[in-house]
Design a protein around this motif. Structure first.
Motif, PDB file in Angstrom:
ATOM      1  N   PRO A   1       0.811  -1.216   0.000  1.00 28.25           N
ATOM      2  CA  PRO A   1       0.000   0.000   0.000  1.00 28.25           C
ATOM      3  C   PRO A   1       0.846   1.268   0.000  1.00 28.25           C
ATOM      4  CG  PRO A   1       0.010  -1.040   2.173  1.00 28.25           C
ATOM      5  CD  PRO A   1       0.910  -1.857   1.319  1.00 28.25           C
ATOM      6  N   THR A   2       0.508   2.181  -0.889  1.00 28.84           N
ATOM      7  CA  THR A   2       1.184   3.472  -0.929  1.00 28.84           C
ATOM      8  C   THR A   2       0.241   4.597  -0.515  1.00 28.84           C
ATOM      9  OG1 THR A   2       0.677   3.564  -3.290  1.00 28.84           O
ATOM     10  CG2 THR A   2       2.854   2.768  -2.679  1.00 28.84           C
ATOM     11  N   GLN A   3      -1.008   4.230  -0.219  1.00 26.19           N
ATOM     12  CA  GLN A   3      -1.992   5.195   0.271  1.00 26.19           C
ATOM     13  C   GLN A   3      -2.806   4.502   1.369  1.00 26.19           C
ATOM     14  OE1 GLN A   3      -4.420   6.882  -2.894  1.00 26.19           O
ATOM     15  NE2 GLN A   3      -2.803   6.476  -4.378  1.00 26.19           N
ATOM     16  N   ALA A   4      -3.359   5.310   2.280  1.00 27.37           N
ATOM     17  CA  ALA A   4      -4.143   4.735   3.368  1.00 27.37           C
ATOM     18  C   ALA A   4      -5.354   3.964   2.840  1.00 27.37           C
ATOM     19  CB  ALA A   4      -4.597   5.838   4.321  1.00 27.37           C
ATOM     20  N   LYS A   5      -5.920   4.409   1.724  1.00 24.02           N
ATOM     21  CA  LYS A   5      -7.098   3.703   1.193  1.00 24.02           C
ATOM     22  C   LYS A   5      -6.740   2.276   0.734  1.00 24.02           C
ATOM     23  CE  LYS A   5      -7.100   4.944  -3.663  1.00 24.02           C
ATOM     24  NZ  LYS A   5      -7.615   5.644  -4.804  1.00 24.02           N
ATOM     25  N   HIS A   6      -5.478   2.058   0.316  1.00 20.05           N
ATOM     26  CA  HIS A   6      -5.060   0.693  -0.042  1.00 20.05           C
ATOM     27  C   HIS A   6      -5.053  -0.200   1.194  1.00 20.05           C
ATOM     28  CE1 HIS A   6      -2.417   2.703  -3.398  1.00 20.05           C
ATOM     29  NE2 HIS A   6      -3.689   2.638  -3.751  1.00 20.05           N
ATOM     30  N   VAL A   7      -4.582   0.377   2.317  1.00 24.72           N
ATOM     31  CA  VAL A   7      -4.559  -0.391   3.565  1.00 24.72           C
ATOM     32  C   VAL A   7      -5.996  -0.726   3.959  1.00 24.72           C
ATOM     33  CG1 VAL A   7      -3.870  -0.407   5.991  1.00 24.72           C
ATOM     34  CG2 VAL A   7      -2.499   0.873   4.333  1.00 24.72           C
ATOM     35  N   TYR A   8      -6.858   0.280   3.838  1.00 26.53           N
ATOM     36  CA  TYR A   8      -8.265   0.109   4.214  1.00 26.53           C
ATOM     37  C   TYR A   8      -8.910  -1.010   3.387  1.00 26.53           C
ATOM     38  CZ  TYR A   8     -12.871   1.563   5.855  1.00 26.53           C
ATOM     39  OH  TYR A   8     -14.111   1.585   6.445  1.00 26.53           O
ATOM     40  N   GLU A   9      -8.639  -1.007   2.065  1.00 28.90           N
ATOM     41  CA  GLU A   9      -9.183  -2.055   1.185  1.00 28.90           C
ATOM     42  C   GLU A   9      -8.798  -3.446   1.684  1.00 28.90           C
ATOM     43  OE1 GLU A   9      -8.446   0.445  -2.934  1.00 28.90           O
ATOM     44  OE2 GLU A   9      -7.311  -1.416  -2.683  1.00 28.90           O
ATOM     45  N   ASP A  10      -7.552  -3.587   2.094  1.00 24.94           N
ATOM     46  CA  ASP A  10      -7.031  -4.918   2.432  1.00 24.94           C
ATOM     47  C   ASP A  10      -7.307  -5.315   3.881  1.00 24.94           C
ATOM     48  OD1 ASP A  10      -5.991  -4.926  -0.112  1.00 24.94           O
ATOM     49  OD2 ASP A  10      -3.945  -5.481   0.494  1.00 24.94           O
ATOM     50  N   LEU A  11      -7.297  -4.350   4.813  1.00 21.10           N
ATOM     51  CA  LEU A  11      -7.241  -4.724   6.237  1.00 21.10           C
ATOM     52  C   LEU A  11      -8.354  -4.132   7.102  1.00 21.10           C
ATOM     53  CD1 LEU A  11      -3.362  -4.455   6.757  1.00 21.10           C
ATOM     54  CD2 LEU A  11      -4.699  -6.528   6.330  1.00 21.10           C
ATOM     55  N   ASN A  12      -9.320  -3.432   6.487  1.00 22.11           N
ATOM     56  CA  ASN A  12     -10.417  -2.886   7.294  1.00 22.11           C
ATOM     57  C   ASN A  12     -11.104  -4.010   8.066  1.00 22.11           C
ATOM     58  OD1 ASN A  12     -12.448  -1.213   8.325  1.00 22.11           O
ATOM     59  ND2 ASN A  12     -13.800  -1.669   6.596  1.00 22.11           N
ATOM     60  N   GLY A  13     -11.308  -3.799   9.364  1.00 26.73           N
ATOM     61  CA  GLY A  13     -11.960  -4.816  10.196  1.00 26.73           C
ATOM     62  C   GLY A  13     -10.986  -5.820  10.789  1.00 26.73           C
ATOM     63  N   LYS A  14      -9.738  -5.815  10.286  1.00 18.55           N
ATOM     64  CA  LYS A  14      -8.744  -6.788  10.766  1.00 18.55           C
ATOM     65  C   LYS A  14      -7.705  -6.178  11.684  1.00 18.55           C
ATOM     66  CE  LYS A  14      -8.962 -10.153   7.031  1.00 18.55           C
ATOM     67  NZ  LYS A  14     -10.037  -9.659   6.148  1.00 18.55           N
ATOM     68  N   ILE A  15      -7.617  -4.831  11.715  1.00 21.17           N
ATOM     69  CA  ILE A  15      -6.608  -4.156  12.541  1.00 21.17           C
ATOM     70  C   ILE A  15      -7.262  -3.023  13.338  1.00 21.17           C
ATOM     71  CG2 ILE A  15      -4.732  -4.757  10.962  1.00 21.17           C
ATOM     72  CD1 ILE A  15      -4.830  -1.915   9.844  1.00 21.17           C
ATOM     73  N   ALA A  16      -6.567  -2.551  14.376  1.00 21.95           N
ATOM     74  CA  ALA A  16      -7.182  -1.559  15.265  1.00 21.95           C
ATOM     75  C   ALA A  16      -7.239  -0.164  14.649  1.00 21.95           C
ATOM     76  CB  ALA A  16      -6.414  -1.515  16.589  1.00 21.95           C
ATOM     77  N   GLY A  17      -6.227   0.190  13.820  1.00 21.20           N
ATOM     78  CA  GLY A  17      -6.245   1.549  13.293  1.00 21.20           C
ATOM     79  C   GLY A  17      -5.306   1.766  12.128  1.00 21.20           C
ATOM     80  N   ILE A  18      -5.568   2.860  11.417  1.00 22.48           N
ATOM     81  CA  ILE A  18      -4.722   3.283  10.299  1.00 22.48           C
ATOM     82  C   ILE A  18      -4.427   4.771  10.477  1.00 22.48           C
ATOM     83  CG2 ILE A  18      -4.547   3.587   7.785  1.00 22.48           C
ATOM     84  CD1 ILE A  18      -6.779   1.443   7.492  1.00 22.48           C
ATOM     85  N   VAL A  19      -3.139   5.129  10.487  1.00 19.73           N
ATOM     86  CA  VAL A  19      -2.789   6.546  10.467  1.00 19.73           C
ATOM     87  C   VAL A  19      -2.667   6.946   9.001  1.00 19.73           C
ATOM     88  CG1 VAL A  19      -1.184   8.335  11.220  1.00 19.73           C
ATOM     89  CG2 VAL A  19      -1.459   6.248  12.599  1.00 19.73           C
ATOM     90  N   ASP A  20      -3.547   7.847   8.552  1.00 23.28           N
ATOM     91  CA  ASP A  20      -3.520   8.287   7.164  1.00 23.28           C
ATOM     92  C   ASP A  20      -2.590   9.483   7.035  1.00 23.28           C
ATOM     93  OD1 ASP A  20      -3.914   9.239   4.616  1.00 23.28           O
ATOM     94  OD2 ASP A  20      -6.105   9.114   4.673  1.00 23.28           O
ATOM     95  N   GLY A  21      -1.443   9.254   6.422  1.00 21.21           N
ATOM     96  CA  GLY A  21      -0.471  10.338   6.214  1.00 21.21           C
ATOM     97  C   GLY A  21      -0.334  10.685   4.752  1.00 21.21           C
ATOM     98  N   GLY A  22      -1.355  10.374   3.959  1.00 22.27           N
ATOM     99  CA  GLY A  22      -1.286  10.665   2.525  1.00 22.27           C
ATOM    100  C   GLY A  22      -0.416   9.655   1.790  1.00 22.27           C
ATOM    101  N   MET A  23       0.001  10.017   0.582  1.00 22.27           N
ATOM    102  CA  MET A  23       0.815   9.100  -0.237  1.00 22.27           C
ATOM    103  C   MET A  23       2.214   8.930   0.346  1.00 22.27           C
ATOM    104  SD  MET A  23       0.349   9.759  -4.289  1.00 22.27           S
ATOM    105  CE  MET A  23       1.628   8.623  -4.839  1.00 22.27           C
ATOM    106  N   THR A  24       2.751   7.729   0.271  1.00 24.39           N
ATOM    107  CA  THR A  24       4.135   7.519   0.681  1.00 24.39           C
ATOM    108  C   THR A  24       5.046   8.056  -0.427  1.00 24.39           C
ATOM    109  OG1 THR A  24       4.178   5.316  -0.301  1.00 24.39           O
ATOM    110  CG2 THR A  24       3.542   5.471   2.023  1.00 24.39           C
ATOM    111  N   GLY A  25       6.359   8.079  -0.192  1.00 24.16           N
ATOM    112  CA  GLY A  25       7.257   8.710  -1.155  1.00 24.16           C
ATOM    113  C   GLY A  25       7.841   7.770  -2.186  1.00 24.16           C
TER     114      GLY A  25
END
Ligand code: TXA
Ligand code: MG
Length: 350
Positions: free
Chosen positions: A154-178
């Motif tokens: 994942p290079t964006q928080a929404k990619h993490v959300y697609e894959d792991l929503n409901g499976k982890i406690a939280g996501i810090v959304d810091g925008g696109m990675t470099g």
């Protein structure tokens, strides 16, 4: 499990960061941005916490995790340094996209982090959120890429959300990675030899420049590689759902080959093409065409690759044709990931 998303694209929210760090201290799994890709972090000293990473990702348990630190002072408790070259690499490239494999100290880290090896991969990420979160948690943080195993990192928080929503406690959304590709993994084999186990944002050329006295060995090219030494390199990786094939050769021939495939397809919109700005106009635009940017800007291409692969999934294409790039500098890591995504399907057009 409810997955909280903390919005920190524009600035670090101190209160939210403390909450995320508190979750880590309590053994939960939190995704956060680094300068390479999003990581799925947990307390590397806590067995249950680390097992939770493997579970959330669906990751094979024999694939060890990288441990992230925020200050160099954390290192001596975790691993042993034997060579000057190791210090030089850290000095020169940390914080940054370089993971160094070192002999692990006994009884500090969870045994699940190292997957039974007597070494550990350490890195200090160059990202204000990861550094602040790790420092606030006061723990070494084990963090593989925050994707489901086998999916593009994942290079964006929404990619993490697609894959792991409901499976982890939280996501810090810091925008696109470099950088957009995972860190370079190296091991110093003796006082004069550095081996690159996984290519990444720190290129062979950069290591050569920093350590001119060292002999630098790069694992066999992904296209010809047989027995990878970094355990994670043996798994199918980064795979989009459609079947991806790389077409190499002169651009005119590559484009006419791919166009003939688009023309043959019953549903051209189910065909994807991965190309560069300079070549977009070569292709039959009934296909789904994604450009990675200018062919002269492989830094941009690297930062966009995984998002492009995920976008082809959204388009539900069945087949993807991709151009190749040269393998100098960042091109080496970019082609390494592309060849993996293609499951080694490569066609050379004469
Ligand atoms: O950029 C990155 O490195 C990202 C961010 C989140 O930091 N992390 C990442 O982790 O890519 P992961 O788990 O997806 O990849 C770790 C790689 C794998 O190929 C693994 O096999 C290798 O590092 N590795 C970890 N520990 C190792 C060890 N002790 N010896 C050899 N390879 C190791
Ligand atoms: Mg990964």
């Amino acid at each position: 499990m409810h997955t909280i998303v903390w919005q920190m694209q524009h600035s670090i929210n101190k209160q939210q960061l403390e909450m995320a760090a508190h979750y880590l201290q309590r053994g939960m799994q939190i995704a956060f941005p680094t300068e390479t890709v999003y990581g799925l972090g947990a307390d590397a000293t806590n067995d249950e916490a680390v097992l939770g990473i493997f579970k959330a990702k669906g990751r094979p348990s024999d694939n060890p995790l990288i441990v992230h630190i925020a200050q160099i002072e954390q290192l001596s408790a975790l691993a042993n340094i034997s060579y000057e070259l190791e210090e030089k690499l850290m000095d020169r490239f940390w914080p940054g996209p370089l993971t160094i494999i070192l002999p692990v100290k006994a009884n500090v880290l969870s045994k699940h982090v190292t997957a039974g090896l007597n070494t550990v991969g350490l890195r200090m990420p160059d990202h204000p959120i990861s550094l602040a979160l790790i420092a606030e948690s006061k723990k070494p943080i084990a963090a593989p890429s925050a994707n489901r195993s086998g999916r593009p990192s994942p290079t964006q928080a929404k990619h993490v959300y697609e894959d792991l929503n409901g499976k982890i406690a939280g996501i810090v959304d810091g925008g696109m990675t470099g950088v957009g590709l995972e860190s370079t993994v190296v091991v110093v084999e003796n006082e004069a030899t550095i081996r690159v186990l996984r290519p990444g944002g720190i290129t062979k050329e950069m290591i050569e420049h920093a350590c001119p006295e060292a002999n630098i060995i790069v694992e066999a090219d992904e296209e010809t590689q047989e027995a990878p030494r970094s355990p994670g390199m043996k798994y199918t990786h980064y795979a989009p759902k459609g079947s991806l094939t790389i077409v190499k050769g002169h651009i005119d021939k590559v484009a006419s080959y791919i166009n003939s495939k688009i023309a043959d397809a019953n549903m051209p919109h189910k065909v994807g093409v991965l190309t560069f700005d300079e070549h977009v106009s070569h292709y039959n635009n009934q296909a789904r065409i994604i450009s990675l940017g200018s062919k002269d800007r492989l830094d941009q291409a690297s930062s966009r690759l995984y998002d492009a692969l995920r976008t082809f999934d959204e388009y539900q294409v069945d087949i993807i044709w991709s151009e190749a790039t040269h393998k100098n500098g960042l091109g080496y890591a970019l082609m390494n990931r592309l060849v993996k995504a293609a499951g080694h399907q490569i066609i050379q057009i004469e």
